[in-house]
Design an enzyme around this catalytic site. Structure first.
Site, PDB file in Angstrom:
ATOM      1  CE  LYS A 198      -2.644  -0.435   3.692  1.00  0.00           C
ATOM      2  NZ  LYS A 198      -3.886  -0.274   4.686  1.00  0.00           N
TER       3      LYS A 198
ATOM      4  CE  LYS B 160      -1.695   4.498   6.177  1.00  0.00           C
ATOM      5  NZ  LYS B 160      -3.351   4.600   6.015  1.00  0.00           N
TER       6      LYS B 160
END
Ligand code: C2G
Length: 129
Positions: free
Chosen positions: A44, A46
């Protein structure tokens, strides 16, 4: 028993997450939270401050959360909804529309995000008081 599921990283837990979890639980009787693993976070793009195990430990202490499962990929939602016999899928409305394909399998609800708070903001801002 009405079963709800939601997905996320839930890093540096804050009141925006708690509002989401409380409202999700209010929609049924049993809330499953699929927490993004560290490996899936990389997919992601992230980064999280806390590891999967630490984020899981924190969420397990939340009274609205009944069960935690790992989120390891983008494709698992349909099988999760079937496997856990989910009635309602819930996400914050920053994801509005993105998971409408699940409407063939369960109710899909996007809840308004809590404004003014995010893990990124919490990690970067100076202390206020
Ligand atoms: N959220 C919120 N209000 C905020 C911040 C987050 O309502 N101020 C909600 C998000 O909309 C999401 C949940 O809290 O429903 C978890 O947020 P994140 O950990 O940022 O989740 P995200 O990285 O968007 O992962 O497959 C779905 C993804 O795993 C979602």
């Amino acid at each position: 028993m009405k079963k709800i599921i939601t997905y996320g990283t839930f890093d540096v837990l804050h009141y925006g997450h708690i509002n989401l979890l409380r409202r999700a639980k209010e929609l049924g009787d049993y809330l499953i939270v699929a927490i993004s693993t560290d490996e899936f976070n990389a997919i992601k793009n992230k980064k999280s401050y806390y590891s999967y195990e630490e984020r899981k430990l924190i969420l397990e202490a939340i009274k609205y959360v009944d069960e935690i499962i790992p989120e390891t990929n983008w494709e698992q939602k349909v099988t999760d909804v079937q496997k856990y016999e989910i009635d309602t899928f819930v996400m914050g409305d920053d994801w509005k529309g993105k998971f409408d394909f699940l409407k063939d399998y369960c109710e899909v609800i996007y809840l308004p995000r809590t404004e003014g708070v995010s893990s990124t903001k919490t990690k970067s801002e100076k202390l206020k008081v």
